[in-house]
Design an enzyme around this catalytic site. Structure first.
Site, short mmCIF file in Angstrom:
data_model
loop_
_atom_site.label_atom_id
_atom_site.label_comp_id
_atom_site.label_asym_id
_atom_site.label_seq_id
_atom_site.Cartn_x
_atom_site.Cartn_y
_atom_site.Cartn_z
CG HIS A 191 -40.81 -46.18 -11.32
ND1 HIS A 191 -40.53 -45.00 -11.95
CD2 HIS A 191 -39.64 -46.85 -11.21
CE1 HIS A 191 -39.24 -44.95 -12.18
NE2 HIS A 191 -38.67 -46.05 -11.74
NE ARG A 298 -36.55 -49.17 -10.98
CZ ARG A 298 -36.54 -50.11 -11.93
NH1 ARG A 298 -36.68 -51.37 -11.60
NH2 ARG A 298 -36.41 -49.78 -13.19
NE ARG A 334 -32.45 -46.14 -8.73
CZ ARG A 334 -33.41 -46.23 -9.65
NH1 ARG A 334 -33.10 -46.13 -10.93
NH2 ARG A 334 -34.65 -46.45 -9.31
CD GLU A 433 -31.32 -42.82 -14.60
OE1 GLU A 433 -32.28 -43.55 -14.91
OE2 GLU A 433 -31.04 -42.56 -13.42
CG ASN A 456 -36.79 -48.17 -17.76
OD1 ASN A 456 -36.74 -48.86 -18.77
ND2 ASN A 456 -36.81 -48.68 -16.55
CG ASP A 457 -35.48 -42.04 -16.20
OD1 ASP A 457 -36.61 -41.56 -16.42
OD2 ASP A 457 -35.13 -42.48 -15.10
NE ARG A 467 -39.90 -44.34 -16.59
CZ ARG A 467 -38.91 -44.75 -15.80
NH1 ARG A 467 -37.83 -44.00 -15.66
NH2 ARG A 467 -38.98 -45.88 -15.15
CB CYS A 504 -30.31 -51.60 -14.66
SG CYS A 504 -30.13 -49.83 -14.47
C1 PEP Z 1 -34.02 -46.46 -15.93
O1 PEP Z 1 -34.31 -45.27 -15.97
O2 PEP Z 1 -33.84 -47.16 -16.94
C2 PEP Z 1 -33.90 -47.15 -14.64
C3 PEP Z 1 -33.43 -48.37 -14.57
O3 PEP Z 1 -34.31 -46.51 -13.53
P1 PEP Z 1 -35.85 -46.24 -13.20
O4 PEP Z 1 -36.68 -47.10 -14.11
O5 PEP Z 1 -36.05 -46.61 -11.77
O6 PEP Z 1 -36.01 -44.79 -13.45
MG MG Z 2 -34.20 -44.03 -14.21
#
Ligand code: PEP
Ligand code: MG
Length: 576
Positions: A191, A298, A334, A433, A456-457, A467, A504
């Protein structure tokens, strides 16, 4: 001149002096003192208290004029800590008894206080730990003669160099003062990196030993696009990079020409392109880059860099503003996704061995419905001011979805009882995710209004790659066949139930992979605003038939490398 290689976290090139940003881990010396040294130690303690008091009052004055009196009031609690007789007397009496240097005694007393407070059940008292810790660290810093500057206090523009920077520190960065940043650890989809991209601050993360090799005021070139940092460059290198810096700005300008054109393929299919935001301040940038809505807001950043939880009214004003600004375009809010690499100072969440697998996101919200409902009611109330949608993070199966919806129903009922209105047709979506959700997408699709794939997750969980850990970053591969298969499964399951499937995660903005995602039938892309013009440019250059063939071929490849090479070749071919 030394060149370091790290992970390209946020694009752009900047040159400037290094500024070390400490992790605030003090090494407190432990020295025995003589009887006749006791008075001087007491005097040092008193001076540190006076200095701390002066600092807090100055801070209070500045915050008062910059942000308003209400924000400044939180420092009253800090001043009270400084006057706590019990704490002061304990330090002095232990100093006399144990005959150790005052910094050591104070740090022991501070530790004792924080552990006593963290074991208390009372929420209010628990929150006081944050104050005590904050003031305690200030006192300790003064006892040790150390300095810590806030970003806003920096006199000149600098490149921040740190072991790690938290997402909340990043959110507090002053774009005017911070040219770029460099860290020892971290990954591309941490993040911290996501925040840097949003704030358009170039960043290179995961350079092992960067803080050891870089000294304050070294001149640094930070190339956030290539993941390169150069320490004290020679004149020629400096000139080369200055030219690159201009070229980068030129390319951005070129893409910007496509920003207001519709995202339509050459054979007429319209693709929805939305933006990801972390803060409402980004709304102007969303519009500037030509997004047709916000696909991921977010909201957890709204809880950061403050001492209390946002009230329902504060949430409401925030969401109302974004809804009105974006109207008639949609905004997907979200719900709170705390945990993982995002921590909030308001909650003393116990340290976990594996925070990404722990008590985070929807798990936390379902366990604390009183906190969750404040946000839900505010989103519902704001829904009458524009086109809001809501989505839950980290859903691992349909039971969690049902539980969340039950709490949402309670929130609706509470508003109805008060005669407050909300959009009865507001869509409620599910982030996919977690691999278990991806594999049961057919079940989830029956009970939700839309999917948004959080790659991402999803990638970190399905490939078992943290990550934010630079050591395993080489394994973090969006193009891995396992990831592509999961995405395909989610899209098929969603379409079978006639619901839209969005993405996303950062993967949705990777130019080569976008071809495959389009070919798989992904309906909506939500990406950092800065990437939107480029994505529109690509979409306007392809036909659906072309990308369907590309996706088909990609599904037969065995490794991420093959998929990347293939999609990059195709992209070059298409963009000539
Ligand atoms: C993700 O996990 O891809 C996502 C969009 O949420 P975040 O990156 O905030 O975990
Ligand atoms: Mg996520």
């Amino acid at each position: 001149m030394i060149q370091l290689k790290g992970i390209a976290a946020a694009p752009g090139i900047r040159v400037g002096p290094a500024h070390k940003f400490g992790k605030e881990e003090f090494t407190v010396p432990r020295n025995e003192i003589r009887e006749d040294e006791i008075p001087i130690n007491i005097q040092l303690f008193e001076e540190a208290l006076i200095k701390t008091r002066k600092e807090i009052m100055e801070l209070q004055k500045r915050i008062g004029s910059d942000m308003g009196q209400e924000e400044a009031l939180i420092f009253d609690a800090h001043l009270l800590v400084l006057e706590d007789r019990m704490l002061i007397e304990e330090v002095i009496s232990r100093l006399k008894k144990e005959k150790l240097n005052v910094a050591c005694i104070f740090s022991e007393v501070l530790k004792k206080y924080t552990s006593v407070f963290s074991n208390i059940e009372d929420e209010y008292l628990k929150e006081r730990i944050v104050d005590i810790n904050d003031v305690g660290r200030r006192i300790l810093r003064n006892l040790l003669g150390k300095e810590r500057k806030a970003f806003s206090e920096l006199k000149e523009k600098v490149v921040v160099v740190a072991h790690d920077i938290s997402p909340s520190d990043t959110a507090a960065m002053h774009k005017k003062k911070v040219l770029a940043f460099v860290t020892d650890i971290g990954g591309k989809t941490s993040h911290t990196a996501i925040m840097a991209k949003s704030l358009e601050i170039p960043a290179v993360v995961g350079i092992e030993g960067a803080t050891a090799m870089i000294h304050p005021d070294d001149v640094l070139i930070v190339d956030g696009s290539m993941g390169v940092v150069i320490i004290n460059p020679d004149q020629q290198t400096l000139e080369n990079y200055r030219r690159e810096e201009q070229k980068f700005a030129g390319v951005l300008q070129k893409f910007l020409t496509a920003k207001d054109l519709p995202a339509v393929t050459r054979d007429g299919k319209t693709v929805q392109i939305y933006a990801n935001i972390e803060l409402p301040d980004e709304v102007p940038s969303v519009k500037l880059h030509g997004a047709k809505g916000i696909g991921l807001y977010r909201t957890e950043f709204f809880y950061m860099n403050r001492r209390d939880l946002p009230t329902e009214e504060e949430h409401y004003q925030e969401y109302k503003y974004v809804a009105q600004e974006m109207k008639p375009d949609p905004v997907v809010i979200r719900t709170l996704d705390l945990g993982g690499d995002k921590f909030l100072s308001q909650f003393a969440i116990p340290q976990e061995m594996q925070p990404f697998l722990g008590w985070r996101a929807i798990r936390f919200c379902l366990a604390r419905p009183e906190i969750f409902k404040v946000q839900l009611r505010a989103i519902l109330r704001a829904s009458v001011h524009g086109k809001l949608k809501l989505m839950y993070p980290m859903i691992s199966g349909v039971e969690e979805l049902r539980q969340a919806n039950t709490i949402l129903d309670q929130a609706k009922k509470e508003l109805e009882d008060k005669g407050l209105s909300y959009d009865k047709d507001m869509q409620v979506g599910t982030m996919i995710e977690v691999p278990s959700a991806a594999l049961t997408a057919d079940i989830l699709a029956k009970e939700t209004d839309f999917f948004s794939i959080g790659t991402n997750d999803l990638i970190q969980y399905s490939l078992a790659v943290d990550r934010v850990n630079e050591k395993v970053a080489y394994l973090y591969e969006p193009a891995h066949p396992a990831v592509l298969r999961m995405i395909k499964n989610i899209i098929t399951a969603g379409h079978k139930e006639k619901i839209k499937v969005a993405m996303c995660g950062e993967m949705a903005g990777e130019p080569g992979l976008v071809l495959i995602l389009l070919g798989m039938g992904l309906d909506e892309f939500s990406i950092p605003p800065q990437v939107i013009p480029e994505l529109k440019y690509i979409i306007r250059s392809i036909t659906m038939k072309q990308v369907e063939e590309i996706a088909e071929k990609a599904s037969t490849l065995s490794t991420a490398k093959e998929v990347n090479n293939y999609s990059q070749d195709k992209l070059r071919e298409i963009l000539k």
